[in-house]
Write an enzyme that holds these catalytic residues in place. Structure first.
Site, PDB file in Angstrom:
ATOM      1  N   ASN A 856     -74.705 -63.956  38.227  1.00 31.19           N
ATOM      2  CA  ASN A 856     -75.603 -63.445  39.752  1.00 31.19           C
ATOM      3  C   ASN A 856     -75.064 -63.801  41.075  1.00 31.19           C
ATOM      4  OD1 ASN A 856     -77.168 -64.757  37.412  1.00 31.19           O
ATOM      5  ND2 ASN A 856     -76.505 -66.471  37.755  1.00 31.19           N
ATOM      6  N   TYR A 857     -73.932 -63.764  41.405  1.00 27.54           N
ATOM      7  CA  TYR A 857     -72.906 -63.664  42.560  1.00 27.54           C
ATOM      8  C   TYR A 857     -72.655 -63.083  42.756  1.00 27.54           C
ATOM      9  CZ  TYR A 857     -75.738 -68.704  42.217  1.00 27.54           C
ATOM     10  OH  TYR A 857     -76.298 -69.744  41.899  1.00 27.54           O
ATOM     11  N   ILE A 858     -71.668 -62.246  41.865  1.00 24.78           N
ATOM     12  CA  ILE A 858     -70.411 -61.090  42.507  1.00 24.78           C
ATOM     13  C   ILE A 858     -71.321 -59.977  42.770  1.00 24.78           C
ATOM     14  CG2 ILE A 858     -68.330 -60.420  42.348  1.00 24.78           C
ATOM     15  CD1 ILE A 858     -67.488 -63.419  41.960  1.00 24.78           C
TER      16      ILE A 858
END
Length: 901
Positions: A856-858
């Site tokens: 989701n974030y990297i």
């Protein structure tokens, strides 16, 4: 940023106690004076300093509450999830006459009204001293982590200025270009006190939302955006699994395809086969009845099905023993019974079902449990046959034809009816999820395509041809009135483009992050309360990855909160500058953290909690998420609070990966270094999770496996002595001693385990061989054959007993030599080292959801570049599912090892 007059500043909310419009110099100075008296040794700013319960004796500004959010219109009165359960029910017999269980339920539920800090330890995350969060995983004290975070933020500021300077040189700036590092965004004040850009509608086209190629123009051979490619990644260097290496499929290279003129048009042609409905309800046999006060009752088919929902899940005590779940279920069940003719006893007389505690679902549970056990007991061949039949029936629904190409459909099955569970303490848990009928279904499909045929005797609610929508099928569920959509799968090009846009938007934030941080740091001292609250909220979102927090309907949704919706009771202030958060966040996951903030932020929060505010009141009463996100669009089109999480995680990961030195280290060490960076991102960006209940058991299992390898190595060393006793003098007696991690008691226990493990393997092999024989039409082997095979386990047991008695281990294997044994020992050492790295990695990750961060974030392109640069198979970081999901990331930068976030 300056604001308008007091009269032009409407409140974000008008209920309850609100803060003053402006913060006077007198209030500021008085708070400074009060806080100066409480100064102690400064702690590292910007990182979590603990992940556990708050000590009861801690000097904070008020008592903890249960951390549940109240609605915007609520008063300070606590929510009581026991409403509707009468006091007399406490002594009543629950479910199936289980009085003790019911008493236990009442005790558990009453714990909801106990302050979080005083609840039973089992409900809380471990203390910082127990987990050494932020230290043990990376061997870095909190001060160093804080310094690292500050260093990364300074680097981000320098990069932002450099990017804008470079863009200024390469293109002629517009008259109102706000990208120049020396020019502030041209902002004028609106009457609501929220900064607004020259284009006030906030709908300026977002460049990052285009379908432009990531790094290069489409080549001639890829002009149509399609190529034949292996499903395995080009990054992979090692040998692929057989089934993957042979798999070849057509991948739509949308990142190389020409840019669309109209980005809002999602498809030109679309055809699909609709959805798969759950099978119809099968009535219970006549001898299986729900009992009411000990009497078997006959119900309508509709009411019996609902009773079956509850009866089938009696072993899910977390739900069926929840008073709210019971209350909601019973209300819906009783209504259905009444609506469908009531319940009748064996003599045909009507029975009034008025008391949930008199219901006994055990006969229903036993029936469904027996069916489940029967299903599990099927042979492997039967299971494979059933699965093949199911797959064949569902095959037409798994794919659609989207603009002439095949795309995989994600959730093509309509949700079956059942009991709603919800997340956390959802007020509607236990209500009946009704069966979805075709008359509720809306089909979205191309005008020229054949509309799927509805089940016989039914028709669709509507057929539409909306080529700006990416859903195929839609219906509305009955619990919260939410719309459910059938979408394309995560590996589809549409989902890939969505991911790409998300990460590109985070990359775009790189240009503006320095100005955003400079502005909110300045506005932390703003005179207007609305400005100061907004600046404080952005600080918390940026530094501690808090979600913005949208409005909730308290009656229909679980009471979860985010930054803008924090209540008075959700934060506690511990001088000189420590803030303790305790609330239910997204998915009702408890956010419980202790962080050190900037002195001015601590002071602001103290002001925001200033009397007459009290429990139930909003902290940020002059701010909501709409105002916050509108303010952020002044810096960048499409910027919202959630983009900060992606930007901070990706930029931090990028910085950490650049600093790695991976020369002359093993593959496993490279993987661990990557995971260490991922873990550090979670710490620096405050992405954490509570330690899983199974973690200790998993670690113990891994430790035992490592010990088992050490025991195996020790046995081989003793075999060397059996062949050549002179080796003892040559290598020294210490070399042949039992490893210090092992003792005699463990060895005896491990020997028993090895014997039992061998027995289990033999029995499973025997069963599989018999299943194969039956499938081929041959006779099964008799039990005598199994007894003969188990003789190997008996021999091993005798061998261990002899070794323990004689203290001597005889050489094993064909043509044993010292050289062969030394080679085996070397291989075991490598396995031990690899497994030790894995154990250390897992222990370090116990509080970090690395998978969530990666998904989701990297930015996945960071992982791809790392894998290519350091010759690590991408399979070490991405599972097959993730490789399919991130095909765009893997393929789009296959020739760019120097790609940067």
């Amino acid at each position: 940023m300056s604001s308008g007059s007091d009269d032009d500043m409407p409140l974000a909310r008008t209920n309850g106690r609100v803060s003053a419009t402006r913060i006077s110099d007198g209030v500021d100075k008085a708070m400074d004076k009060a806080l100066s008296k409480q100064k102690t040794k400064p702690a590292p700013v910007g990182v979590s300093i603990r992940n556990g319960p708050v000590e009861d004796k801690m000097d904070v500004d008020g008592p903890f509450t249960n951390g549940k959010r109240k609605s915007r219109g609520s008063t300070s009165k606590a929510v009581n999830y026991n409403d509707g359960i009468s006091e007399s029910d406490e002594d009543a017999v629950p479910l199936a006459k289980r009085q003790k269980t019911f008493k236990k339920v009442q005790d558990v539920d009453s714990d909801d009204d106990v302050p979080l800090a005083k609840r039973k330890p089992g409900k809380l995350p471990p203390k910082a001293t127990e987990t050494a969060y932020g230290e043990s995983s990376d061997d870095e004290p909190l001060t160093k982590l804080a310094e690292k975070k500050a260093s990364i933020e300074k680097k981000a500021g320098r990069e932002a200025k450099a990017i804008r300077a470079k863009e200024k040189k390469t293109k002629k700036p517009a008259k109102d270009d706000s990208e120049d590092e020396d020019v502030k965004p041209k902002i004028k004040r609106k009457s609501n006190g929220v900064a607004s850009a020259k284009k006030t509608n906030g709908v300026k086209k977002d460049e990052s939302d285009s379908d432009a190629p990531l790094a290069k123009k489409a080549s001639a051979k890829k002009a149509n955006g399609k190529v034949k490619t292996e499903a395995t990644s080009p990054v992979k260097k090692g040998k692929a699994k057989t089934e993957e290496s042979e798999e070849v499929e057509e991948i739509y290279r949308w990142w190389d395809a020409p840019k669309k003129e109209d980005d809002s048009i999602k498809w030109t042609t679309l055809s699909h086969n609709g959805v798969v409905f759950p099978p119809p309800y099968e009535p219970l046999p006549n001898h299986v009845k729900l009992l009411y006060d000990g009497v078997p009752v006959t119900l309508s088919v509709e009411a019996e099905e609902i009773a079956g929902f509850f009866g089938a899940m009696l072993n899910s005590t977390h739900n069926v023993e929840n008073p709210t779940f019971q209350k909601n279920f019973f209300a819906d069940f009783a209504e259905e019974v009444k609506k469908t003719g009531g319940a009748r006893g064996p003599d045909g007389n009507k029975i009034a079902i008025k008391d949930f505690s008199k219901l006994d679902f055990k006969p229903i549970f036993n029936y469904y449990d027996a069916k489940n056990q029967e299903k599990k007991a099927r042979s492997s061949a039967e299971k494979k046959e059933d699965k093949a039949a199911k797959d064949a029936a569902e095959a037409p629904y798994t794919n659609c034809i989207w603009d002439g190409r095949k795309e995989q459909v994600g959730n093509f099955r309509v949700e079956p009816p059942g009991l709603f569970r919800g997340r956390g303490e959802h007020p509607k848990t236990g209500k009946v999820k009704r069966r979805v009928m075709p008359e509720q279904i809306t089909i979205n499909i191309g005008k020229e395509a054949t509309v799927p045929t509805p089940p016989e005797g039914h028709k669709w609610k509507a057929i539409q041809h909306d080529n700006k929508a990416t859903w195929l099928v839609m219906w509305q569920e009955n619990i919260n009135g939410a719309y459910k959509y059938v979408m394309l799968a995560a590996k589809s090009s549409i989902k890939g483009q969505s991911d790409y846009k998300k990460f590109e938007k985070a990359r775009e934030l790189k240009k503006h992050i320095d100005r955003i941080r400079a502005d909110y740091e300045r506005d932390l001292k703003a005179e207007l309360m609305a400005d100061r609250q907004r600046a404080t909220a952005v600080y918390l979102i940026d530094k501690f990855a808090l979600r913005a927090g949208n409005e909730k309907d308290a009656e229909n949704e679980a009471e979860t909160v985010g930054c803008c919706s924090l209540k008075y009771e959700h934060i506690q202030l511990k001088p000189p500058n420590t803030v303790i958060f305790d609330f239910l966040g997204k998915d009702s996951i408890r956010f419980h953290d202790e962080v050190v903030v900037h002195d001015q932020v601590f002071k602001n929060l103290k002001i925001f909690k200033k009397p007459p505010k009290k429990e139930g009141d909003d902290i940020f009463d002059r701010l909501n998420t709409t105002q916050l996100n509108k303010h952020l669009t002044n810096y960048m089109p499409g910027l919202s609070a959630k983009v900060f999480r992606t930007y901070n995680a990706s930029f931090t990961m990028s910085t950490l990966l650049k600093e790695l030195k991976t020369s002359n280290i093993s593959l496993q060490e490279k993987v661990k270094l990557y995971n260490d960076c991922n873990r550090k991102v979670a710490i620096l960006c405050n992405h954490k999770r509570t330690v899983g209940a199974s973690h200790e058991a998993q670690m113990e299992k891994m430790t035992d496996r490592i010990k088992g390898l050490k025991y195996q190595k020790w046995r081989i060393k003793r075999m060397i002595l059996d062949i050549d006793p002179k080796q003892k003098k040559k290598k020294g007696p210490e070399w042949f001693e039992l490893d210090e991690d092992l003792d005699e008691a463990w060895v005896l226990e491990h020997q028993v385990f090895l014997v039992q493990e061998l027995r289990t393997k033999i029995e499973k092999k025997f069963q599989k061989d018999n299943e194969k024989l039956v499938a081929e039409g041959q006779k099964e082997m008799k039990a005598k054959e199994l007894a003969e095979r188990l003789g190997a386990a008996d021999e091993l047991e005798k061998k261990f007993k002899k070794e323990n008695k004689t203290k001597k281990i005889e050489a094993e294997g064909k043509g044993p030599t010292v050289e062969k044994y030394l080679t085996n020992i070397q291989k075991l050492d490598e396995r031990i080292a690899t497994m030790s790295f894995q154990a250390e990695d897992r222990e370090g990750n116990k509080e970090v959801a690395l998978g969530t961060s990666k998904i989701n974030y990297i930015d996945p392109r960071l992982t791809v570049v790392f894998a290519k640069k350091f010759n690590v198979p991408i399979e070490k970081f991405f599972s097959k599912t993730l490789r399919e999901k991130f095909t765009w990331a893997i393929e789009s930068i296959e020739d760019e090892e120097d790609w940067e976030f």
